[in-house]
Design a protein around this motif. Structure first.
Motif, PDB file in Angstrom:
ATOM      1  N   ASP A  46       0.870  -1.175   0.000  1.00  0.00           N
ATOM      2  CA  ASP A  46       0.000   0.000   0.000  1.00  0.00           C
ATOM      3  C   ASP A  46       0.908   1.227   0.000  1.00  0.00           C
ATOM      4  N   THR A  47       0.801   2.065  -1.023  1.00  0.00           N
ATOM      5  CA  THR A  47       1.814   3.089  -1.235  1.00  0.00           C
ATOM      6  C   THR A  47       1.902   4.086  -0.089  1.00  0.00           C
ATOM      7  N   LEU A  48       0.782   4.656   0.315  1.00  0.00           N
ATOM      8  CA  LEU A  48       0.850   5.660   1.378  1.00  0.00           C
ATOM      9  C   LEU A  48       1.219   5.031   2.713  1.00  0.00           C
ATOM     10  N   GLY A  49       0.771   3.800   2.930  1.00  0.00           N
ATOM     11  CA  GLY A  49       1.236   3.075   4.108  1.00  0.00           C
ATOM     12  C   GLY A  49       2.731   2.836   4.044  1.00  0.00           C
ATOM     13  N   GLY A  80       0.698   2.814  -9.940  1.00  0.00           N
ATOM     14  CA  GLY A  80      -0.449   3.630  -9.577  1.00  0.00           C
ATOM     15  C   GLY A  80      -0.421   5.000 -10.232  1.00  0.00           C
ATOM     16  N   ASP A  81      -1.240   5.889  -9.710  1.00  0.00           N
ATOM     17  CA  ASP A  81      -1.305   7.264 -10.209  1.00  0.00           C
ATOM     18  C   ASP A  81      -0.108   8.021  -9.643  1.00  0.00           C
ATOM     19  N   LEU A  82       0.962   8.059 -10.391  1.00  0.00           N
ATOM     20  CA  LEU A  82       2.211   8.605  -9.874  1.00  0.00           C
ATOM     21  C   LEU A  82       2.089  10.056  -9.450  1.00  0.00           C
ATOM     22  N   GLY A  83       1.312  10.836 -10.203  1.00  0.00           N
ATOM     23  CA  GLY A  83       1.156  12.242  -9.865  1.00  0.00           C
ATOM     24  C   GLY A  83       0.437  12.433  -8.541  1.00  0.00           C
ATOM     25  N   ALA A  84      -0.714  11.807  -8.396  1.00  0.00           N
ATOM     26  CA  ALA A  84      -1.491  11.938  -7.163  1.00  0.00           C
ATOM     27  C   ALA A  84      -0.712  11.393  -5.971  1.00  0.00           C
ATOM     28  N   LEU A  85      -0.055  10.265  -6.159  1.00  0.00           N
ATOM     29  CA  LEU A  85       0.722   9.673  -5.068  1.00  0.00           C
ATOM     30  C   LEU A  85       1.910  10.545  -4.685  1.00  0.00           C
ATOM     31  N   ALA A  86       2.518  11.184  -5.674  1.00  0.00           N
ATOM     32  CA  ALA A  86       3.650  12.070  -5.379  1.00  0.00           C
ATOM     33  C   ALA A  86       3.202  13.240  -4.516  1.00  0.00           C
ATOM     34  N   PHE A  87       2.056  13.839  -4.825  1.00  0.00           N
ATOM     35  CA  PHE A  87       1.533  14.950  -4.008  1.00  0.00           C
ATOM     36  C   PHE A  87       1.264  14.482  -2.572  1.00  0.00           C
ATOM     37  N   GLN A  88       0.636  13.335  -2.433  1.00  0.00           N
ATOM     38  CA  GLN A  88       0.307  12.831  -1.102  1.00  0.00           C
ATOM     39  C   GLN A  88       1.565  12.444  -0.327  1.00  0.00           C
ATOM     40  N   ALA A  89       2.506  11.808  -1.006  1.00  0.00           N
ATOM     41  CA  ALA A  89       3.756  11.426  -0.348  1.00  0.00           C
ATOM     42  C   ALA A  89       4.537  12.654   0.101  1.00  0.00           C
ATOM     43  N   ARG A  90       4.549  13.677  -0.728  1.00  0.00           N
ATOM     44  CA  ARG A  90       5.276  14.906  -0.384  1.00  0.00           C
ATOM     45  C   ARG A  90       4.693  15.544   0.879  1.00  0.00           C
ATOM     46  N   ARG A  91       3.346  15.534   0.986  1.00  0.00           N
ATOM     47  CA  ARG A  91       2.718  16.100   2.184  1.00  0.00           C
ATOM     48  C   ARG A  91       3.106  15.312   3.438  1.00  0.00           C
ATOM     49  N   THR A 150       1.303  18.825 -14.417  1.00  0.00           N
ATOM     50  CA  THR A 150       0.463  18.915 -13.216  1.00  0.00           C
ATOM     51  C   THR A 150       1.214  19.497 -12.034  1.00  0.00           C
ATOM     52  N   GLY A 151       2.526  19.691 -12.190  1.00  0.00           N
ATOM     53  CA  GLY A 151       3.324  20.179 -11.066  1.00  0.00           C
ATOM     54  C   GLY A 151       3.650  19.106 -10.054  1.00  0.00           C
ATOM     55  N   ALA A 152       3.557  17.844 -10.450  1.00  0.00           N
ATOM     56  CA  ALA A 152       3.825  16.741  -9.523  1.00  0.00           C
ATOM     57  C   ALA A 152       5.211  16.903  -8.901  1.00  0.00           C
ATOM     58  N   PRO A 153       5.326  16.780  -7.583  1.00  0.00           N
ATOM     59  CA  PRO A 153       6.602  17.009  -6.895  1.00  0.00           C
ATOM     60  C   PRO A 153       7.545  15.809  -6.995  1.00  0.00           C
ATOM     61  N   ILE A 154       7.936  15.500  -8.212  1.00  0.00           N
ATOM     62  CA  ILE A 154       8.830  14.370  -8.481  1.00  0.00           C
ATOM     63  C   ILE A 154      10.215  14.932  -8.776  1.00  0.00           C
TER      64      ILE A 154
END
Length: 451
Positions: free
Chosen positions: A229-232, A257-268, A297-301
């Motif tokens: 589970d990515t966020l986990g 997965g959705d690399l952009g959305a996951l990158a934003f959540q992981a960064r937070r 999208t500005g994904a923080p990658i």
């Protein structure tokens, strides 16, 4: 192998026939790309270093000669001539890393005709493949918008030699490193890597895997967080760092997965814990198109790992390249074949504000234009030591920066005009007329003989 058999059979049969007839005059061959793939507005020149290394060491070894004798039935005279043959010619080329276009020579060889003929296949292989890959890699760098890009292609390239060439060509094109540690050793490229899902699966749970890796590699801990589970996984990575007394990790890697959305959540999650220096690495089926969407999208990658699609240049996997005789002795020659006609004579390429100009080699340099073909080999030996890849990277960056946006765009790009000088056009038209006249005379002669 010593190199002699790294060619097509017809190259050897032609060379033997030349030598048998005493045809040892200097021949000039031009290597060029006829047309760009529809998705390319330019190319990045690559592969020259491999060409020069091959030419310097060119010969037929005893095992190769034995094969030609027993399996291909070449006679003793042919074998003796091939045994003595070395490459003794001159080479002029556009340096690696430069932007190039269709219709202009990337390389010209001038050598006794048998020598120049025999090396055709390998020269085309080096230049065509590495130019293809360097161009694809440059587009990935462009799409990343300042984020780093790393070569992950080794396991999916079409052969081990190809993997080494991909690592080198992509580094020339601006990649930050490669996962291929033999390429890193051989070419002085930074090596980069994280871990595989198998590592995590080998431990009882994700926490145990992260704790072990953090302990074993404290200075380069980049943890793969999407096995279960990515966020986990991101939270587990943060916890592993805290338990190890670390204020940050080198990075985390997202591979599905959705690399952009996951990158934003992981960064937070990372920033909330003060891990603002922990980089986010993204991989998984990426090329310039996918990277460009994420960048938009500005994904923080911070780092993109790019593999299969770059390593095989999936959307444009080949170039329509050619290596054609343009002069023999003091006589310019050309093909008239429909769709494959060539321009005669040894050439130079000049670059100016209005585009590129192809001229005959001995024409005066046009005012305000830069010559692109430079001498790199004389009498079979390099003119200078092999240059650093940093020099090629610098040329690539400067040339690409000078291109208009409509040439560098990824879809439906335009290209830069490549014109022929008036003198070259006159030479071409004059020779075409002479050849047409000879063909007409030959046709009349044949018809007369039949009647």
């Amino acid at each position: 192998m010593s190199g002699g058999l790294l060619t097509d059979l017809y190259e050897v049969t032609m060379a033997v026939s030349y030598l048998r007839r005493g045809m040892t005059g200097p021949a000039t061959f031009s290597l060029f790309v006829r047309d760009l793939p529809p998705s390319r507005g330019f190319l990045i020149a690559g592969g020259l270093e491999g060409c020069l290394s091959f030419l310097e060491n060119y010969r037929f070894g005893q095992e190769e000669l034995d094969y030609l004798a027993t399996e291909q039935r070449f006679d003793d005279a042919a074998l003796e001539a091939l045994e003595e043959l070395r490459f003794t010619g001159d080479v002029r080329a556009i340096p690696e890393g430069r932007v190039v276009f269709a219709g202009e020579p990337l390389l010209e060889v001038t050598a006794p005709i048998a020598e120049a003929q025999l090396v055709e296949t390998v020269l085309l292989n080096h230049i065509t493949f590495q130019t293809t890959i360097a161009t694809k890699a440059e587009r990935c760098v462009q799409a990343a918008g300042g984020a780093q890009v790393v070569d992950f292609a080794f396991r999916r390239t079409q052969g081990i030699d190809a993997a080494l060439a991909v690592a080198r060509a992509s580094y020339v094109a601006g990649f930050a490193g490669t996962s291929n540690i033999e390429a890193a050793r051989r070419y002085g490229i930074p090596a980069a890597g994280t871990m595989a899902h198998s590592y995590i699966e080998a431990f009882p749970d994700e926490a145990a895997a992260f704790a072990a890796f953090t302990a074993d590699f404290p200075d380069r801990t980049t943890l793969l967080v999407d096995t279960y589970d990515t966020l986990g996984g991101v939270e587990a990575a943060i916890h592993a760092a805290r338990r190890a007394g670390r204020t940050h990790l080198a990075g985390i890697r997202l591979d599905s997965g959705d690399l952009g959305a996951l990158a934003f959540q992981a960064r937070r999650l990372l920033d909330r814990e003060g891990m603002t220096r922990t980089r986010i690495v993204a991989s998984g089926g990426l090329d310039e198109y996918g990277i460009a969407e994420l960048t938009a999208t500005g994904a923080p990658i911070d780092v993109y790992g790019v593999g299969t699609k770059m390593g095989v240049s999936a959307d444009a996997p080949y170039l329509d390249s050619a290596y054609k005789l343009v002069a023999y002795g003091d006589r310019p020659v050309m093909k008239l074949s429909a769709g494959k006609a060539t321009a005669p004579g040894a050439k130079q390429v000049y670059r100016g504000a209005s585009g590129d100009l192809v001229t005959l080699r001995d024409e005066p340099a046009p005012a305000g234009m830069e010559p692109l073909l430079v001498p790199v080999m004389k009498s079979g030996r390099r003119i200078a030591r092999a240059e650093s890849l940093a020099a090629a990277r610098g040329r690539r960056a400067a040339d690409v920066a000078a291109l208009p946006d409509q040439v560098t765009r990824f879809r439906h790009p335009e290209t830069v005009s490549v014109a022929l000088s008036p003198e070259l056009q006159r030479c071409r038209d004059r020779l075409r007329a002479e050849l047409a006249s000879r063909l007409a005379d030959a046709g009349r002669s044949r018809r007369g003989a039949v009647s």
